[in-house]
Write an enzyme that holds these catalytic residues in place. Structure first.
Site, PDB file in Angstrom:
ATOM      1  N   GLY A 188      -0.503   2.412  13.784  1.00  0.00           N
ATOM      2  CA  GLY A 188       0.189   1.969  12.573  1.00  0.00           C
ATOM      3  C   GLY A 188      -0.585   2.397  11.328  1.00  0.00           C
ATOM      4  O   GLY A 188      -1.421   3.307  11.373  1.00  0.00           O
ATOM      5  N   THR A 198       3.266   1.839  22.002  1.00  0.00           N
ATOM      6  CA  THR A 198       4.401   2.752  21.866  1.00  0.00           C
ATOM      7  C   THR A 198       3.811   4.164  21.811  1.00  0.00           C
ATOM      8  O   THR A 198       3.307   4.592  20.769  1.00  0.00           O
ATOM      9  CB  THR A 198       5.191   2.449  20.573  1.00  0.00           C
ATOM     10  OG1 THR A 198       5.370   1.040  20.484  1.00  0.00           O
ATOM     11  CG2 THR A 198       6.526   3.154  20.542  1.00  0.00           C
ATOM     12  N   GLY A 211      -4.211   1.783  18.489  1.00  0.00           N
ATOM     13  CA  GLY A 211      -3.183   1.494  17.479  1.00  0.00           C
ATOM     14  C   GLY A 211      -2.777   2.751  16.742  1.00  0.00           C
ATOM     15  O   GLY A 211      -3.568   3.709  16.635  1.00  0.00           O
ATOM     16  N   LYS A 236       0.813  -1.225   0.000  1.00  0.00           N
ATOM     17  CA  LYS A 236       0.000   0.000   0.000  1.00  0.00           C
ATOM     18  C   LYS A 236       0.852   1.283   0.000  1.00  0.00           C
ATOM     19  O   LYS A 236       0.462   2.271  -0.602  1.00  0.00           O
ATOM     20  CB  LYS A 236      -0.944   0.012   1.202  1.00  0.00           C
ATOM     21  CG  LYS A 236      -2.083  -1.007   1.077  1.00  0.00           C
ATOM     22  CD  LYS A 236      -3.055  -0.866   2.235  1.00  0.00           C
ATOM     23  CE  LYS A 236      -4.135  -1.933   2.160  1.00  0.00           C
ATOM     24  NZ  LYS A 236      -5.133  -1.786   3.214  1.00  0.00           N
ATOM     25  N   GLY A 268     -14.663  -6.485  11.285  1.00  0.00           N
ATOM     26  CA  GLY A 268     -14.449  -5.672  10.083  1.00  0.00           C
ATOM     27  C   GLY A 268     -14.929  -6.270   8.771  1.00  0.00           C
ATOM     28  O   GLY A 268     -14.542  -5.772   7.704  1.00  0.00           O
TER      29      GLY A 268
HETATM   30  P1  ATR Z   1      -0.875  -2.022  10.469  1.00  0.00           P
HETATM   31  O1  ATR Z   1      -0.397  -1.501   9.151  1.00  0.00           O
HETATM   32  O2  ATR Z   1      -1.775  -3.225  10.371  1.00  0.00           O
HETATM   33  O3  ATR Z   1      -1.463  -0.950  11.305  1.00  0.00           O
HETATM   34  P2  ATR Z   1       1.572  -1.869  11.945  1.00  0.00           P
HETATM   35  O4  ATR Z   1       1.924  -0.596  11.275  1.00  0.00           O
HETATM   36  O5  ATR Z   1       2.609  -2.929  12.174  1.00  0.00           O
HETATM   37  O6  ATR Z   1       0.420  -2.630  11.176  1.00  0.00           O
HETATM   38  O7  ATR Z   1       0.893  -1.496  13.347  1.00  0.00           O
HETATM   39  C1  ATR Z   1       0.417  -2.460  14.236  1.00  0.00           C
HETATM   40  C2  ATR Z   1      -0.265  -1.753  15.398  1.00  0.00           C
HETATM   41  O8  ATR Z   1      -0.789  -2.736  16.301  1.00  0.00           O
HETATM   42  C3  ATR Z   1       0.677  -0.888  16.219  1.00  0.00           C
HETATM   43  O9  ATR Z   1      -0.050   0.223  16.706  1.00  0.00           O
HETATM   44  C4  ATR Z   1       1.087  -1.839  17.346  1.00  0.00           C
HETATM   45  O10 ATR Z   1       1.513  -1.171  18.520  1.00  0.00           O
HETATM   46  P3  ATR Z   1       3.060  -0.687  18.643  1.00  0.00           P
HETATM   47  O11 ATR Z   1       3.193   0.493  17.732  1.00  0.00           O
HETATM   48  O12 ATR Z   1       3.213  -0.313  20.071  1.00  0.00           O
HETATM   49  O13 ATR Z   1       3.883  -1.864  18.223  1.00  0.00           O
HETATM   50  C5  ATR Z   1      -0.234  -2.518  17.602  1.00  0.00           C
HETATM   51  N1  ATR Z   1      -0.142  -3.841  18.275  1.00  0.00           N
HETATM   52  C6  ATR Z   1       0.257  -5.002  17.756  1.00  0.00           C
HETATM   53  N2  ATR Z   1       0.127  -6.000  18.647  1.00  0.00           N
HETATM   54  C7  ATR Z   1      -0.378  -5.435  19.782  1.00  0.00           C
HETATM   55  C8  ATR Z   1      -0.750  -5.942  21.076  1.00  0.00           C
HETATM   56  N3  ATR Z   1      -0.622  -7.230  21.371  1.00  0.00           N
HETATM   57  N4  ATR Z   1      -1.244  -5.070  21.974  1.00  0.00           N
HETATM   58  C9  ATR Z   1      -1.387  -3.748  21.670  1.00  0.00           C
HETATM   59  N5  ATR Z   1      -1.055  -3.224  20.477  1.00  0.00           N
HETATM   60  C10 ATR Z   1      -0.568  -4.043  19.533  1.00  0.00           C
END
Ligand code: ATR
Length: 272
Positions: free
Chosen positions: A127, A151, A125, A65, A237
């Protein structure tokens, strides 16, 4: 015949060919729609090849993407804001990049009867998935938007990015800083994949909250299960998947497909 594709890696489990062929049949549109597995290092080359074949457009899925965003000649405002493209339209020798994910979510929320105007919204989230849905959510005038992330800094950066287009208070925070109830909580983390839920304080979701997980699955995701256990109405979703596809179809063909019957059909097929 006009040719469309979904490009991804992996792509074999994509439901997009089924969805777009269903729309095309329903609307008597003559077109083809195929899934194409793109080698990880050959996205641009693949799109160049499709241009030579005079394709009409494609959907883009993981992990291309952001690359699609970079190669588009023109971008819609929502794709520009998302920094990612899930739909390309090829017309008059130019590639238009759009992002229909957020509009798909908002359309599905409306279908589910969830009010956005005046709502206190929490997005979990920070990301790509979170970034892709923020602009269309903000267009519906919520009273407040909070982005929470493990984070924290990523949530703060994303909140800063969003502020320029927001007509309401926006902030980024950590889960332990969340206070009080939210009207709508959207899980845009990838935590459901690993059967986890973000560490929410106990009072974030209650029986008057509406909860939405961007992930979908044949049985309730862990986030949907958690929200329901707090008495909230909750959805996964699947509806968003169909509604974002309908928005892509509209961009390409200028006609808007009905989504209700297809969402019902996919849900019942998934349970078989
Ligand atoms: P995407 O494109 O699907 O959003 P990504 O950019 O890798 O994928 O982002 C994943 C998101 O899920 C992030 O916000 C991540 O939190 P961090 O930025 O702190 O890593 C979050 N995430 C993934 N696993 C998680 C979990 N077990 N608990 C809470 N947040 C999670």
């Amino acid at each position: 015949m006009d040719r469309y594709y979904v490009l991804g890696n992996p792509v074999e489990h994509s439901r997009s060919p089924y969805i777009h062929r269903f729309f095309a049949d329903a609307l008597h549109q003559k077109l083809s729609y195929e899934a194409r597995l793109v080698p990880l290092d050959a996205f641009e080359q693949t799109v160049e090849g499709l241009k030579k074949e005079h394709f009409s457009g494609c959907n883009i899925t993981v992990p291309f993407k952001e690359q699609a965003y970079r190669i588009a000649d023109d971008l819609t405002a929502r794709a520009e804001f998302a920094g990612a493209v899930n739909t390309l339209k090829y017309e008059n020798g130019r590639l238009l990049g759009d992002n229909t994910d957020g509009e798909g979510l908002v359309t599905d929320l409306m279908r589910c009867g969830v009010a956005l105007a005046g709502a206190r919204i929490l997005v979990l989230g920070a990301g790509g998935a979170a970034r892709g849905i923020l602009a269309p959510l903000l267009e519906r005038n919520p009273s407040e938007l909070v982005i929470a992330n493990r984070t924290v800094q990523k949530a703060e950066v994303l909140a800063e990015h969003v502020k320029s287009i927001a007509g309401c208070s926006v902030r980024g925070t950590g889960y332990d800083q969340l206070k009080g109830h939210f009207d709508l909580v959207i899980n845009a983390t990838s935590s459901s994949i690993s059967n986890n839920i973000p560490p929410l304080p106990a009072d974030t979701i209650d029986s008057s909250t509406r909860a939405y997980d961007l992930m979908y699955s044949p049985v309730d995701t862990v986030f949907v299960t958690y929200a329901k256990s707090k008495g909230a109405e909750a959805w996964d979703g699947l509806g968003m998947l169909v509604c974002q596809a309908a928005e892509s179809f509209f961009l390409w063909r200028g006609v808007r497909p009905e989504t209700e019957e297809l969402i019902r059909k996919l849900r019942s097929d998934m349970k078989k």
